[in-house]
Enzyme design. Structure first.
Site, short mmCIF file in Angstrom:
data_model
loop_
_atom_site.label_atom_id
_atom_site.label_comp_id
_atom_site.label_asym_id
_atom_site.label_seq_id
_atom_site.Cartn_x
_atom_site.Cartn_y
_atom_site.Cartn_z
N GLY A 173 5.92 -1.73 14.79
CA GLY A 173 5.21 -0.67 14.06
C GLY A 173 4.14 0.01 14.90
N ARG A 174 3.35 -0.80 15.62
CA ARG A 174 2.23 -0.23 16.38
C ARG A 174 2.67 0.48 17.65
NH1 ARG A 174 2.21 -5.58 15.76
NH2 ARG A 174 2.41 -6.96 17.56
N HIS B 23 -25.91 8.29 20.11
CA HIS B 23 -27.02 8.35 19.15
C HIS B 23 -26.89 7.28 18.08
CE1 HIS B 23 -28.40 12.07 20.99
NE2 HIS B 23 -27.11 12.28 21.20
N GLU C 16 0.84 -1.21 0.00
CA GLU C 16 0.00 0.00 0.00
C GLU C 16 0.87 1.26 0.00
OE1 GLU C 16 -0.24 -2.56 2.01
OE2 GLU C 16 -2.33 -3.12 2.40
N GLU D 53 -3.66 -6.38 17.10
CA GLU D 53 -2.53 -6.96 16.38
C GLU D 53 -1.55 -7.59 17.38
OE1 GLU D 53 -1.19 -5.36 12.36
OE2 GLU D 53 0.49 -4.77 13.61
O1 LIG Z 1 5.74 0.11 8.52
P1 LIG Z 1 5.45 -1.00 7.57
O2 LIG Z 1 6.58 -1.97 7.48
O3 LIG Z 1 5.07 -0.46 6.22
O4 LIG Z 1 4.23 -1.82 8.12
C1 LIG Z 1 2.98 -1.24 8.29
C2 LIG Z 1 2.08 -2.09 9.12
O5 LIG Z 1 1.88 -3.34 8.52
C3 LIG Z 1 1.87 -4.36 9.51
O6 LIG Z 1 3.02 -5.11 9.38
C4 LIG Z 1 0.65 -5.24 9.35
O7 LIG Z 1 0.46 -5.60 8.05
C5 LIG Z 1 1.83 -3.62 10.83
O8 LIG Z 1 2.33 -4.35 11.86
C6 LIG Z 1 2.58 -2.40 10.50
O9 LIG Z 1 2.32 -1.39 11.43
#
Ligand SMILES: O=P(O)(O)OC[C@H]1O[C@](O)(CO)[C@@H](O)[C@@H]1O
Length: 552
Positions: free
Chosen positions: A266-267, A383, A211, A352
């Site tokens: 990441g999180r 609501h 993405e 996650e």
């Molecule tokens: O920072 P990256 O490697 O693009 O990953 C984005 C996100 O995708 C994940 O790996 C899940 O698909 C998450 O853990 C992470 O926050």
């Protein structure tokens, strides 16, 4: 390390389930000290867990359980940089990113604080240069807009925090976020922007996330299309990643790469350079305040006795409500408009991390783990879905988050908002009985038969657990503390459930299949080895698309 069910406290807690389900929460307030016992103030946050089906005996057993699970040892291992992400053989050091105490943190014998401090300094210098207009676009114009391109942990944290702290931003820069693969999102963002004045932050720990790379390529093409030469990328793109080679291959100069490390999940990464959009938007000093707030919460978690430790309390209420009492979801309900994205942020952080079904050694766990986290702004939810919270057969424990002072006071609003905040938690616990409904309706002069017909519909059984988090005000320091509070809650739950909270293998299979499916959609040749449903749907997609294209 034994699984949860083998701890002595587990067996004792099983015996407490039936009494807890039978005892109305409000009856627990016959103890006049209950509120004092079950509320505490940490930083600028008052946490009240008294409206949970937990009496002193259950609380003692839960504390025994968390001790038996080895929380004190695990906590030290995390803070000390031990390799606790066992499936990926990594340390877990988001706490080091906000370590303001000057103490070293060793990973495999090497202090990581110098690299963290170095990177923080780079962030400060860069942020100041952009905000003061010393860093300019390729044509010499000042940067006015920052677009963060990332997804999941490389999006939700900065997106949530910049919105939450908007009242603390000045007009120096606007921030935008693009995460979705659907081209609609990036098209909408780019439409508003002048390519000469945009800075793209491509945020991806792995720099392989499809993405993000797709959106970054679209952004780069858009920039190039506006008659710039390739050198413009250097002035309009920076990246945050631990995969320096991939970023360079994309065309971003090494000096424009901010580093993150494999020991930051990441999180849990908004404290690293992933927080760059936050620092750009609010200024570096406010970013430091955010770090400080989180660090203060780290100190509390590390040093306060377990009996009065906010993250421990948060974890134990969730553990009791979910694993023992079977309430598998949890609502996050902020009564602070700027916290709009907070439940989405926590959804990733918690689901996650703890959506697992095997223990650290790979054995199936015989109990439910991570809750379903959901929610939205409470006042809007009233609501929409509060009917369900009050009267459905499913009990949803909820965290109510509000502030004493609004971060943007507008005459006549805040008390009304907070009246709802207090009313809802009171109603969820106390409910309203048939007798009370009858009394109310009689006082209103309604006919007796009509009253009896309505009573079953108007009764609220109550007894629905809530936590209340009352902030002094939502400022950067308090927000930092609030986020860290939830991060530690997630960690503690993982320790008790004996699962690895820091990997996310469950997201990989879908990614791999999507990679295989893409060429089939592009070529229109659907392979026979999909299941029947998938194959037929893909076939329909390809054929219908062809038809729609030919119709123009
Ligand atoms: O920072 P990256 O490697 O693009 O990953 C984005 C996100 O995708 C994940 O790996 C899940 O698909 C998450 O853990 C992470 O926050």
């Amino acid at each position: 390390m034994p699984q949860l069910t083998r701890h002595p406290a587990w067996t004792s807690l099983q015996e407490q389930i039936a009494p807890a389900l039978e005892t109305p929460i409000k009856s627990l307030f016959s103890d006049p000290d209950r509120f004092d016992k079950y509320s505490l103030k940490v930083q600028n946050i008052l946490l009240d867990i008294s409206r949970n089906p937990i009496n002193d005996g259950v609380m003692n057993l839960l504390l025994q359980l968390v001790r038996e699970a080895g929380i004190e040892q695990w906590r030290e291992r995390m803070f000390e940089g031990d390799i606790i992400n066992s499936t990926e053989q990594r340390a877990v050091l988001h706490t080091a990113l906000r370590n303001r105490s000057g103490t070293p943190v060793l990973v495999r014998g090497k202090d990581v604080m110098p690299v963290i401090d170095h990177e923080l300094k780079r962030i400060r210098v860069f942020v100041n240069a952009v905000r003061k207009g010393r860093w300019r676009g390729h044509s010499g114009k000042r940067i006015t807009d920052v677009v963060n391109i990332g997804i999941g942990g490389s999006d939700l944290g900065p997106r949530m925090v910049t919105q939450a702290l908007k009242p603390y931003a000045d007009d120096t820069l606007r921030v935008h976020f693009v995460s979705n693969m659907d081209g609609v999102e990036i098209a909408n963002v780019l439409r508003e922007l002048n390519p000469e004045r945009v800075l793209f932050v491509v945020a991806s720990k792995t720099f392989t996330t499809s993405e993000t790379i797709t959106n970054a390529e679209t952004a780069r093409n858009w920039l190039m299309a506006s008659s710039f030469d390739r050198r413009a990328v250097a002035k309009h793109f920076v990246a945050v990643s631990s995969n320096v080679e991939a970023v360079k291959a994309f065309g971003i100069a090494p000096e424009n790469i901010f580093q993150m490390w494999d020991w930051v999940g990441g999180r849990f990464s908004l404290w690293s350079a992933i927080g760059l959009p936050i620092a750009l938007y609010l200024g570096f000093r406010q970013f430091e305040e955010l770090l400080q707030g989180a660090h203060d919460m780290d100190l509390h978690f590390r040093n306060a006795p377990l009996e009065r430790n906010a993250p421990i309390w948060m974890a134990l209420t969730t553990l009791w409500n979910s694993t023992f009492l079977g309430r598998s979801s949890q609502a996050i309900l902020p009564y602070d408009w700027p916290l709009q994205k907070f439940s989405a942020y926590l959804q990733q952080a918690e689901m996650e991390s703890n959506g697992k079904s095997v223990d650290r050694d790979g054995n199936p766990v015989p109990y439910s783990t991570g809750s379903i986290i959901w929610g939205q702004l409470g006042i809007d939810g009233q609501h929409a879905f509060y009917q369900y919270l009050h009267q459905s057969n499913t009990i949803v424990p909820a965290d109510f988050i509000g502030s004493i002072e609004s971060s943007t006071p507008v005459q006549g609003h805040h008390e009304k908002l907070m009246a709802n905040f207090f009313a809802q938690t009171e109603a969820l616990m106390a409910g309203i009985s048939a007798d009370d409904v009858r009394r109310d309706l009689t006082a209103k002069g309604m006919a007796a038969d009509e009253i009896e017909r309505l009573i079953p519909h108007k009764v609220h059984r109550g007894n629905r657990p809530t936590n209340t988090l009352l902030l002094d005000r939502l400022d950067p320091r308090t927000l930092g503390a609030l986020i860290a509070l939830y991060e530690h809650k997630i960690f503690i739950l993982g320790v008790i459930w004996d699962i690895c909270s820091f990997d996310q293998w469950g997201v990989e299979l879908g990614k791999t299949l999507a990679k295989n499916i893409l060429p089939e959609l592009q070529s229109g040749e659907i392979k026979p080895d999909h299941d029947d449903s998938t194959r037929n749907l893909m076939q329909y997609f390809v054929e219908k698309r062809r038809q729609l294209h030919s119709e123009g």
